[in-house]
Scaffold this active site. Structure first.
Site, PDB file in Angstrom:
ATOM      1  N   HIS A  26       0.836  -1.209   0.000  1.00 12.80           N
ATOM      2  CA  HIS A  26       0.000   0.000   0.000  1.00 12.80           C
ATOM      3  C   HIS A  26       0.870   1.258   0.000  1.00 12.80           C
ATOM      4  O   HIS A  26       1.592   1.512   0.952  1.00 12.80           O
ATOM      5  CB  HIS A  26      -0.865  -0.046   1.264  1.00 12.80           C
ATOM      6  CG  HIS A  26      -1.828   1.082   1.408  1.00 12.80           C
ATOM      7  ND1 HIS A  26      -1.895   1.870   2.531  1.00 12.80           N
ATOM      8  CD2 HIS A  26      -2.785   1.550   0.561  1.00 12.80           C
ATOM      9  CE1 HIS A  26      -2.852   2.762   2.392  1.00 12.80           C
ATOM     10  NE2 HIS A  26      -3.409   2.594   1.206  1.00 12.80           N
ATOM     11  N   HIS A  83      -0.690  10.694  -2.605  1.00 14.11           N
ATOM     12  CA  HIS A  83      -2.000  10.288  -2.078  1.00 14.11           C
ATOM     13  C   HIS A  83      -2.950  11.457  -1.839  1.00 14.11           C
ATOM     14  O   HIS A  83      -4.101  11.434  -2.276  1.00 14.11           O
ATOM     15  CB  HIS A  83      -1.818   9.507  -0.771  1.00 14.11           C
ATOM     16  CG  HIS A  83      -3.117   9.129  -0.144  1.00 14.11           C
ATOM     17  ND1 HIS A  83      -3.794   9.957   0.735  1.00 14.11           N
ATOM     18  CD2 HIS A  83      -3.904   8.031  -0.301  1.00 14.11           C
ATOM     19  CE1 HIS A  83      -4.925   9.378   1.108  1.00 14.11           C
ATOM     20  NE2 HIS A  83      -5.016   8.214   0.494  1.00 14.11           N
TER      21      HIS A  83
HETATM   22  O1  G3P Z   1      -6.281   0.806  -2.463  1.00 15.68           O
HETATM   23  C1  G3P Z   1      -6.582   0.841  -1.113  1.00 15.68           C
HETATM   24  C2  G3P Z   1      -6.365   2.173  -0.479  1.00 15.68           C
HETATM   25  O2  G3P Z   1      -5.265   2.808  -1.066  1.00 15.68           O
HETATM   26  C3  G3P Z   1      -7.528   3.078  -0.535  1.00 15.68           C
HETATM   27  O3  G3P Z   1      -7.424   4.162   0.310  1.00 15.68           O
HETATM   28  O4  G3P Z   1      -6.900   6.407   0.994  1.00 15.68           O
HETATM   29  O5  G3P Z   1      -5.138   4.677   1.120  1.00 15.68           O
HETATM   30  O6  G3P Z   1      -5.851   5.559  -1.072  1.00 15.68           O
HETATM   31  P1  G3P Z   1      -6.267   5.247   0.319  1.00 15.68           P
HETATM   32 MG    MG Z   2      -4.661   4.360  -2.480  1.00 13.74          MG
END
Ligand code: G3P
Ligand code: MG
Length: 242
Positions: free
Chosen positions: A6, A48
């Site tokens: 992630h 992000h």
């Molecule tokens: O793909 C899972 C996750 O990345 C979604 O939430 O906010 O971490 O982009 P976020």
């Molecule tokens: Mg994400």
């Protein structure tokens, strides 16, 4: 079960940076999840938040900077002092690296808060240039972005991101709109929702799982992927469970 890093190996390295991506590969992640947005001059960049404040030494919105300006910021704020200065990567820089990396990529189109015009088209054009369309998938909380990627590149799988509320009949929903995957928050899943998704042949990649209890639960449901900040821990667990 695939180990999906992630924002790269973000549990230990600054998220969405080349360092975090390289470390994810070293940790034997199967896939990298990253987030893309557009700068003022239309460059696809990997970050992000819609603003740079949390992850860099700058302030203000991503769309308020040209790429040249954005590149001057230090993107290592979350690990300040423990790792070298990092830059916000352009998506193109990532793709150049990914051509020789042994993993696939889950590209999250960050179009939930800001709808970046033509981000789908621009992202796909870069993937085409690096011949990576066969090694990626798209995800987004804005499912219209997924519809748009399907229109341009129907062969690339997509995952519908959903927050903690989930969707009661997610399998039916994904099948109806041609989304091959459902990407729920772990908290929204239970035995019934997993069974409904499987009955509709929809794959599941679940976020963001860093704890053993959750990891064991995902393994017992036999989902497709675990999206985690700690890819080393997940890899070791899965190696041990073989
Ligand atoms: O793909 C899972 C996750 O990345 C979604 O939430 O906010 O971490 O982009 P976020
Ligand atoms: Mg994400």
């Amino acid at each position: 079960m695939k180990v999906v890093a992630h924002r790269g190996y973000s549990g230990r390295y600054p998220e969405n940076t080349m360092l975090a991506f390289q470390k994810a590969e070293e940790a034997r992640a199967d896939e990298i999840e990253l987030d893309v947005q557009l700068t003022k001059d239309g460059t696809v960049v990997v970050i992000h938040d819609e603003v740079v404040d949390r992850t860099t030494d700058g302030t203000g919105s991503v769309r308020g900077y040209t790429f040249k300006e954005l590149e001057k910021l230090d993107a290592s704020q979350l690990c300040r002092g423990t790792c070298p200065v990092q830059r916000i990567p352009s998506f193109e820089e990532y793709c150049e690296w990914a051509t020789q990396a042994h993993l696939t990529t889950n590209i999250e189109l960050k179009t939930g808060l800001v709808y970046y015009q033509d981000i789908e088209k621009k992202t796909i054009a870069i993937l085409e240039k690096y011949d990576l369309l066969g090694r990626v998938m798209f995800s987004s909380f804005n499912h219209l972005s997924l519809v748009e990627t399907k229109r341009i590149a129907p062969q690339v799988p997509v995952g519908a991101l959903i927050g903690k509320t989930g969707v009661v009949n997610a399998g039916f929903y994904c099948q109806k709109y041609g989304f091959e995957f459902y990407h729920p928050s772990f908290d929204s899943l239970d035995d019934n929702s997993v069974a409904e998704l499987k009955a509709h042949h929809i794959g599941m990649n679940v976020w963001t799982v860093d704890g053993m209890r959750e990891l064991e639960q995902l393994a017992s449901w036999n989902v497709d992927g675990v999206i985690t900040n700690y890819c080393t821990v997940c890899r070791q667990y899965l190696d041990g469970a073989k």
